[in-house]
Design an enzyme around this catalytic site. Structure first.
Site, PDB file in Angstrom:
ATOM      1  N   ASN A  85      -4.244   9.211   2.993  1.00 54.63           N
ATOM      2  CA  ASN A  85      -3.196   8.255   3.607  1.00 54.63           C
ATOM      3  C   ASN A  85      -3.786   7.054   4.038  1.00 54.63           C
ATOM      4  OD1 ASN A  85      -4.086   8.641   6.244  1.00 54.63           O
ATOM      5  ND2 ASN A  85      -2.206  10.234   6.661  1.00 54.63           N
ATOM      6  N   HIS A 133      -4.799  -6.523  -3.193  1.00 55.46           N
ATOM      7  CA  HIS A 133      -5.920  -6.606  -2.141  1.00 55.46           C
ATOM      8  C   HIS A 133      -6.015  -8.095  -1.811  1.00 55.46           C
ATOM      9  CE1 HIS A 133      -7.884  -2.088  -3.167  1.00 55.46           C
ATOM     10  NE2 HIS A 133      -6.633  -2.154  -2.501  1.00 55.46           N
ATOM     11  N   HIS A 173       0.912   4.130  -2.759  1.00 55.16           N
ATOM     12  CA  HIS A 173       0.680   5.584  -2.478  1.00 55.16           C
ATOM     13  C   HIS A 173       1.745   6.526  -2.637  1.00 55.16           C
ATOM     14  CE1 HIS A 173      -3.322   5.753  -0.420  1.00 55.16           C
ATOM     15  NE2 HIS A 173      -3.575   4.425  -0.835  1.00 55.16           N
ATOM     16  N   ARG A 225       0.929  -1.134  -0.049  1.00 56.82           N
ATOM     17  CA  ARG A 225      -0.019   0.043  -0.060  1.00 56.82           C
ATOM     18  C   ARG A 225       0.947   1.386  -0.141  1.00 56.82           C
ATOM     19  NH1 ARG A 225      -4.877   1.717   0.465  1.00 56.82           N
ATOM     20  NH2 ARG A 225      -5.466   3.277   1.943  1.00 56.82           N
TER      21      ARG A 225
HETATM   22  C1  HEM Z   1      -7.335   3.853  -6.794  1.00 58.08           C
HETATM   23  C2  HEM Z   1      -7.108   2.480  -6.455  1.00 58.08           C
HETATM   24  C3  HEM Z   1      -7.220   1.868  -5.065  1.00 58.08           C
HETATM   25  C4  HEM Z   1      -8.266   2.235  -4.157  1.00 58.08           C
HETATM   26  C5  HEM Z   1      -9.346   3.159  -4.385  1.00 58.08           C
HETATM   27  C6  HEM Z   1      -7.708   1.685  -3.080  1.00 58.08           C
HETATM   28  C7  HEM Z   1      -8.336   1.696  -1.824  1.00 58.08           C
HETATM   29  C8  HEM Z   1      -8.017   0.988  -0.551  1.00 58.08           C
HETATM   30  C9  HEM Z   1      -8.504   0.898   0.736  1.00 58.08           C
HETATM   31  C10 HEM Z   1     -10.018   2.026   1.175  1.00 58.08           C
HETATM   32  C11 HEM Z   1      -7.973   0.353   1.446  1.00 58.08           C
HETATM   33  C12 HEM Z   1      -8.377   0.177   3.149  1.00 58.08           C
HETATM   34  C13 HEM Z   1      -7.488   0.891   4.053  1.00 58.08           C
HETATM   35  C14 HEM Z   1      -7.893   0.904   5.426  1.00 58.08           C
HETATM   36  O1  HEM Z   1      -8.748   0.714   5.765  1.00 58.08           O
HETATM   37  O2  HEM Z   1      -6.592   0.903   6.097  1.00 58.08           O
HETATM   38  C15 HEM Z   1      -7.148  -0.486   0.882  1.00 58.08           C
HETATM   39  C16 HEM Z   1      -5.970  -1.272   1.414  1.00 58.08           C
HETATM   40  C17 HEM Z   1      -4.967  -1.891   0.649  1.00 58.08           C
HETATM   41  N1  HEM Z   1      -4.730  -1.437  -0.806  1.00 58.08           N
HETATM   42 FE1  HEM Z   1      -5.748  -0.446  -1.867  1.00 58.08          FE
HETATM   43  N2  HEM Z   1      -6.647   0.800  -3.133  1.00 58.08           N
HETATM   44  C18 HEM Z   1      -6.222   1.244  -4.457  1.00 58.08           C
HETATM   45  C19 HEM Z   1      -5.128   0.671  -5.090  1.00 58.08           C
HETATM   46  C20 HEM Z   1      -4.276  -0.462  -4.684  1.00 58.08           C
HETATM   47  C21 HEM Z   1      -3.084  -0.566  -5.102  1.00 58.08           C
HETATM   48  C22 HEM Z   1      -2.591  -0.247  -6.826  1.00 58.08           C
HETATM   49  C23 HEM Z   1      -2.467  -1.413  -4.524  1.00 58.08           C
HETATM   50  C24 HEM Z   1      -0.905  -2.096  -4.618  1.00 58.08           C
HETATM   51  C25 HEM Z   1      -0.401  -2.382  -5.802  1.00 58.08           C
HETATM   52  C26 HEM Z   1      -3.283  -1.546  -3.142  1.00 58.08           C
HETATM   53  C27 HEM Z   1      -2.775  -2.128  -2.096  1.00 58.08           C
HETATM   54  C28 HEM Z   1      -3.611  -2.019  -0.818  1.00 58.08           C
HETATM   55  C29 HEM Z   1      -3.303  -2.993   0.283  1.00 58.08           C
HETATM   56  C30 HEM Z   1      -2.008  -4.168   0.397  1.00 58.08           C
HETATM   57  C31 HEM Z   1      -3.965  -2.743   1.132  1.00 58.08           C
HETATM   58  C32 HEM Z   1      -4.234  -3.349   2.608  1.00 58.08           C
HETATM   59  C33 HEM Z   1      -3.226  -2.225   3.591  1.00 58.08           C
HETATM   60  C34 HEM Z   1      -3.180  -2.987   5.154  1.00 58.08           C
HETATM   61  O3  HEM Z   1      -3.698  -3.670   5.587  1.00 58.08           O
HETATM   62  O4  HEM Z   1      -2.282  -2.112   6.065  1.00 58.08           O
HETATM   63  N3  HEM Z   1      -4.146  -0.755  -3.450  1.00 58.08           N
HETATM   64  N4  HEM Z   1      -7.002   0.000  -0.519  1.00 58.08           N
HETATM   65  C1  LIG Z   2      -3.314  10.571   8.213  1.00 54.75           C
HETATM   66  O1  LIG Z   2      -2.080  10.716   9.136  1.00 54.75           O
HETATM   67  C2  LIG Z   2      -2.161  11.514   9.968  1.00 54.75           C
HETATM   68  C3  LIG Z   2      -0.982  11.904  10.912  1.00 54.75           C
HETATM   69  O2  LIG Z   2       0.037  10.889  10.471  1.00 54.75           O
HETATM   70  C4  LIG Z   2      -3.350  10.759  10.980  1.00 54.75           C
HETATM   71  O3  LIG Z   2      -3.603  11.860  12.163  1.00 54.75           O
HETATM   72  C5  LIG Z   2      -4.692  10.618  10.362  1.00 54.75           C
HETATM   73  O4  LIG Z   2      -5.579   9.974  11.175  1.00 54.75           O
HETATM   74  C6  LIG Z   2      -4.295   9.914   9.333  1.00 54.75           C
HETATM   75  N1  LIG Z   2      -5.602   9.859   8.495  1.00 54.75           N
HETATM   76  C7  LIG Z   2      -6.140   8.464   7.993  1.00 54.75           C
HETATM   77  C8  LIG Z   2      -7.440   8.612   7.192  1.00 54.75           C
HETATM   78  O5  LIG Z   2      -5.718   7.482   8.475  1.00 54.75           O
END
Ligand code: HEM
Ligand SMILES: *[C@@H]1O[C@H](CO)[C@@H](O)[C@H](O)[C@H]1NC(C)=O
Ligand SMILES: *[C@@H]1O[C@H](CO)[C@@H](O)[C@H](O)[C@H]1NC(C)=O
Length: 316
Positions: free
Chosen positions: A87, A184, A59, A55
């Site tokens: 973020n 994902h 990003h 992720r």
């Molecule tokens: C515009 C396209 C994308 C959208 C809208 C999107 C959206 C999201 C969202 C909403 C989450 C959940 C975040 C959370 O709740 O903490 C997520 C997690 C994740 N995304 Fe995406 N994503 C996109 C593209 C990608 C791409 C291209 C990759 C990697 C090549 C990726 C890798 C991941 C991974 C690995 C997670 C899990 C993160 C974790 O467990 O900490 N995503 N994504």
């Molecule tokens: C983004 O990062 C800031 C500071 O590191 C944190 O306070 C904030 O909650 C984060 N936003 C999200 C949506 O996680």
């Protein structure tokens, strides 16, 4: 004569200064093994590091190219990318800082933070059952990180909007986009990103979601805990495999965008293809990751090699 000077002093160095596999081979021979060792140590304690790095890498690359701009801390005078609402809880910064410290001890001011993210992600993917692949290195670190540059679309956007973003902003095709969404297959999403699809949020339940999954998520998200999370791949959430595509074909996508990939006429063919062929997914994923890692990179003497990944060398 003028042409010769132009060629030898300006054009040739630029042509040589390109990403290449083994860029640090002579300047820091241990660079890749140092990264790999640190990632393996972390992975042995915390398998979720793979999701964190994937992720983070996306990003980073999706905003001003793969230049480690995501790692910069905000200061009084600058609110950095990190603090963007988008973020979306990117994590893993501490591992990058730790690797950077080790690399600075071994080869000062040599290995960029942008390459550390790229290499660490590659290593974590391999440890999680994903493809093993070479990544070119030689990226330099950017000199700008500003919250206003973050314009990644959210998970409730239309497939067409996200495809446009990948094509116009990242230079990636719709097929490559679907391949990268395969990331994902690991990691989690917090309720705040998909609550709109559940009856409990006041709206009507999203009919494209499997009712059993919907019931499970309603229960999870109405717990008193602060914004709980659930695996994006409900079956093999710690493995980089093609299970994510099978899950969305079975209406078990957690994010709206994930589910829509299996339904939209422009993407569902790629989804079925990957769901039915693990090998094609693994190969395609490696290629798409390498391509993602080349988005708008800084090379040669552009940017800088940061000494600490979370601050610019010349801080002010
Ligand atoms: C515009 C396209 C994308 C959208 C809208 C999107 C959206 C999201 C969202 C909403 C989450 C959940 C975040 C959370 O709740 O903490 C997520 C997690 C994740 N995304 Fe995406 N994503 C996109 C593209 C990608 C791409 C291209 C990759 C990697 C090549 C990726 C890798 C991941 C991974 C690995 C997670 C899990 C993160 C974790 O467990 O900490 N995503 N994504
Ligand atoms: C983004 O990062 C800031 C500071 O590191 C944190 O306070 C904030 O909650 C984060 N936003 C999200 C949506 O996680
Ligand atoms: C950047 O912020 C993180 C988290 O707040 C902190 O741990 C780190 O030490 C900061 N970096 C520097 C160089 O101060």
């Amino acid at each position: 004569m003028k042409m010769m000077i132009l060629f030898f002093f300006f054009i040739l160095p630029l042509a040589l200064a390109d990403l290449k596999v083994g860029f640090y081979g002579s300047s820091c021979p241990k660079a890749e093994s140092i990264v790999q060792k640190a990632v393996r140590n972390r992975f042995n304690r915390d398998k979720s590091i793979t999701a964190a790095l994937l992720r983070m890498h996306f990003h980073d690359c999706a905003v001003r190219g793969c230049d480690a701009s995501i790692l910069i801390n905000s200061t009084k005078s600058n609110t950095a990318e990190k603090d963007s609402g988008a973020n979306d809880s990117v994590r893993g910064y501490d591992l990058i800082d730790e690797v950077k410290q080790t690399l600075e001890d071994a080869c000062p001011s040599t290995v960029s933070c942008a390459d550390i993210i790229t290499l660490a992600t590659r290593d974590a993917v391999a440890l999680s059952g994903g493809p093993k692949y070479d990544v070119p290195t030689g990226r330099r670190d950017g000199l700008v990180s500003n919250i206003n540059n973050v314009n990644i679309p959210g998970p409730n956007s239309l497939v067409s909007v996200i495809s446009q973003f990948f094509e116009k902003n990242l230079g990636l095709t719709t097929q490559e986009m679907v391949t990268l969404f395969g990331a994902h297959t690991v990691g989690v999403a917090h309720c705040s990103f998909f609550a709109n699809r559940l009856s409990s949020s006041g709206g009507k339940p999203d009919p494209t979601m499997d009712p059993a999954l919907s019931a499970k998520l309603v229960k999870l998200c109405s717990s008193s805990r602060d914004d709980p999370a659930t695996p994006l791949d409900q079956k093999t959430s710690f493995l980089v495999d093609n299970e994510f595509y099978k899950q969305i074909l079975a209406k078990k996508g957690v994010l709206q965008i994930d589910q829509q990939l299996a339904l939209d006429t422009n993407t569902k063919g790629f989804v079925s293809d990957f769901a039915s062929n693990e090998d094609r997914f693994q190969k395609g994923f490696a290629n798409a990751m390498v391509k993602m890692g080349k988005i708008d990179v800084l090379i040669g003497n552009q940017g800088e090699i940061r000494k600490k990944c979370s601050i610019f060398n010349n801080r002010n």
